[in-house]
Design a protein around this motif. Structure first.
Motif, mmCIF file in Angstrom:
data_model
loop_
_atom_site.group_PDB
_atom_site.id
_atom_site.type_symbol
_atom_site.label_atom_id
_atom_site.label_comp_id
_atom_site.label_asym_id
_atom_site.label_seq_id
_atom_site.Cartn_x
_atom_site.Cartn_y
_atom_site.Cartn_z
ATOM 1 N N VAL A 1 -27.553 53.258 5.935
ATOM 2 C CA VAL A 1 -28.945 53.702 5.998
ATOM 3 C C VAL A 1 -29.830 52.624 5.378
ATOM 4 O O VAL A 1 -29.600 52.203 4.238
ATOM 5 N N HIS A 2 -30.825 52.188 6.112
ATOM 6 C CA HIS A 2 -31.759 51.162 5.638
ATOM 7 C C HIS A 2 -32.512 51.661 4.412
ATOM 8 O O HIS A 2 -32.822 52.845 4.279
ATOM 9 N N ASN A 3 -32.838 50.737 3.528
ATOM 10 C CA ASN A 3 -33.516 51.088 2.274
ATOM 11 C C ASN A 3 -34.833 51.818 2.474
ATOM 12 O O ASN A 3 -35.255 52.593 1.609
ATOM 13 N N VAL A 4 -35.492 51.592 3.601
ATOM 14 C CA VAL A 4 -36.799 52.217 3.820
ATOM 15 C C VAL A 4 -36.695 53.742 3.823
ATOM 16 O O VAL A 4 -37.643 54.440 3.473
ATOM 17 N N PHE A 5 -35.515 54.270 4.173
ATOM 18 C CA PHE A 5 -35.345 55.725 4.237
ATOM 19 C C PHE A 5 -34.909 56.327 2.894
ATOM 20 O O PHE A 5 -34.844 57.549 2.763
ATOM 21 N N ASN A 6 -34.625 55.479 1.919
ATOM 22 C CA ASN A 6 -34.120 55.988 0.644
ATOM 23 C C ASN A 6 -35.220 56.492 -0.285
ATOM 24 O O ASN A 6 -34.926 57.106 -1.319
ATOM 25 N N SER A 7 -36.460 56.240 0.054
ATOM 26 C CA SER A 7 -37.559 56.637 -0.839
ATOM 27 C C SER A 7 -38.714 57.234 -0.036
ATOM 28 O O SER A 7 -39.875 57.019 -0.360
ATOM 29 N N TYR A 8 -38.375 57.963 1.008
ATOM 30 C CA TYR A 8 -39.396 58.549 1.865
ATOM 31 C C TYR A 8 -40.170 59.638 1.128
ATOM 32 O O TYR A 8 -39.635 60.338 0.265
ATOM 33 N N HIS A 9 -41.425 59.789 1.492
ATOM 34 C CA HIS A 9 -42.271 60.838 0.930
ATOM 35 C C HIS A 9 -42.454 61.957 1.949
ATOM 36 O O HIS A 9 -42.462 61.720 3.162
ATOM 37 N N ASP A 10 -42.627 63.162 1.442
ATOM 38 C CA ASP A 10 -42.922 64.320 2.272
ATOM 39 C C ASP A 10 -44.035 65.105 1.586
ATOM 40 O O ASP A 10 -43.797 65.761 0.569
ATOM 41 N N THR A 11 -45.239 65.004 2.122
ATOM 42 C CA THR A 11 -46.348 65.809 1.610
ATOM 43 C C THR A 11 -46.463 67.044 2.503
ATOM 44 O O THR A 11 -46.697 66.922 3.709
ATOM 45 N N ILE A 12 -46.275 68.204 1.899
ATOM 46 C CA ILE A 12 -46.219 69.450 2.665
ATOM 47 C C ILE A 12 -47.584 70.119 2.611
ATOM 48 O O ILE A 12 -48.089 70.458 1.531
#
Length: 361
Positions: A200-211
């Motif tokens: 898994v690429h590093n870009v997906f390791n710190s994704y944000h989710d604003t609900i």
């Protein structure tokens, strides 16, 4: 592994009483699970981001009864108050898992649970709630059998959580979890979730989710009923194949950090989930007018700004706004300035990728 692998033998230890607390997160599916077979078996595989802030904390206080009864003995408190409405679901859960946790009828349980987010509003409260409870119960079994390995504990916790709520099996671990047999994913199973096993690429390791809490009210239709509507759905077979195909595509997406294709898949999956509900019999429209406004705003902003913000939805009106860490300032400013007006009292939750459940006591 099969179901039989989760049936214990004679417990080597005796435990009279105790107390256990777990916090377990919700998760947001990227490839959606919609439709199930008997015994909580998914009709298609799914993969999800585990969240961090949206979580359920559950404490189980237990003491041994004089003798095992014919019924389950438990009290249930939700956010500090007795809650009779939830008890039938817990009763059903206990009936499903008693063969795997045969000590259940030998103890009285006091279950105290609370969410960090609104219950039954399109955020997966059943996922966090049932996984937290499953972990507490399995921790009791680990006290009865201290030789249980951590790997077995994690797998059985996911297996048990699934029997309470399908998506709950994806909340035990993080940050990406897959559930459901998929021919191209080694180790995948319909019985439990697994940590995504490929690069898994590093870009997906710190994704944000604003609900965005577009509608905090109770959902129009329960997920259980929604899943049931897939049995005779005219587009069910095509939907299940779509999920398999999207999981196959995501392997390259995750490895390369291909955000454009990620957006295409994630948004398509979200809209397909709602399309299946709108074309079922009876049909349900779970989105609200403000849901559609938010979706259009996100797409317009993405095109103008060159960012990689996207949306996904669960079975409700609320919108999960997903974006990478390196774009958080620009995207959150957009959320604050242009999207919060569509939320109830501008309410929203800032969440991000998490790494699974935690034992608190």
């Amino acid at each position: 592994m099969t179901e039989k692998d989760f049936i214990p033998g004679v417990y080597p230890q005796k435990v009279e009483k105790g107390q256990i607390t777990y916090s377990s997160p919700s998760n947001i599916a990227l490839v959606k699970y919609w439709g199930k077979k008997e015994n909580q078996i998914p009709a298609n595989p799914s993969v999800s981001f585990t969240l961090e802030a949206c979580a359920t904390t559950t404490t189980v206080t237990f003491y041994e009864l004089g003798s095992a009864g014919s019924h389950f003995s438990f009290d249930l408190f939700f956010e500090g108050r007795p809650n009779e409405d939830f008890k039938p679901k817990i009763q059903t859960f206990f009936k499903r898992i008693t063969v795997y946790l045969p000590f259940l009828k030998s103890y009285h349980l006091k279950i105290e649970t609370a969410n960090s987010f609104p219950h039954s509003s399109g955020i997966a409260s059943s996922a966090s709630g049932m996984s937290a409870l499953a972990l507490c119960l399995l921790e009791i079994e680990r006290e009865l059998n201290p030789e249980m390995t951590q790997e077995y504990f994690t797998r059985k916790a996911s297996f048990l959580a699934r029997l309470g709520s399908g998506s709950a099996c994806r909340s035990i671990e993080g940050d990406l979890v897959q559930w459901g047999a998929h021919k191209e994913t080694e180790g995948s199973s319909d019985l439990f979730g697994i940590k995504y096993p490929y690069k898994v690429h590093n870009v997906f390791n710190s994704y944000h989710d604003t609900i965005l809490l577009v509608d905090k009210g109770k959902k129009q239709v329960s997920s259980t009923i929604g899943h049931g509507l897939m049995h005779d759905h005219p587009f069910a077979a095509q939907r299940f194949q779509q999920a398999h195909n999207n999981l196959s595509k995501l392997r390259s997406v995750f490895e390369k950090g291909d955000l454009d294709t990620f957006i295409e898949i994630v948004e398509s999956e979200a809209l397909t989930l709602h399309a299946m509900m709108m074309t079922s019999q009876p049909s349900f429209v779970l989105m609200k007018p403000n849901t559609l406004e938010v979706i259009q705003k996100i797409r317009d902003f993405r095109e103008k700004s060159g960012t990689h913000v996207c949306f996904t939805l669960d079975a409700g009106a609320n919108v999960h706004v997903l974006y990478p860490e390196n774009e958080k300032e620009k995207v959150y400013a957009f959320v604050k300035n242009e999207l919060l007006v569509y939320c109830e009292n501008q309410q929203h939750i800032c969440d991000r990728i998490g790494y699974g459940a935690k034992k608190l006591g």
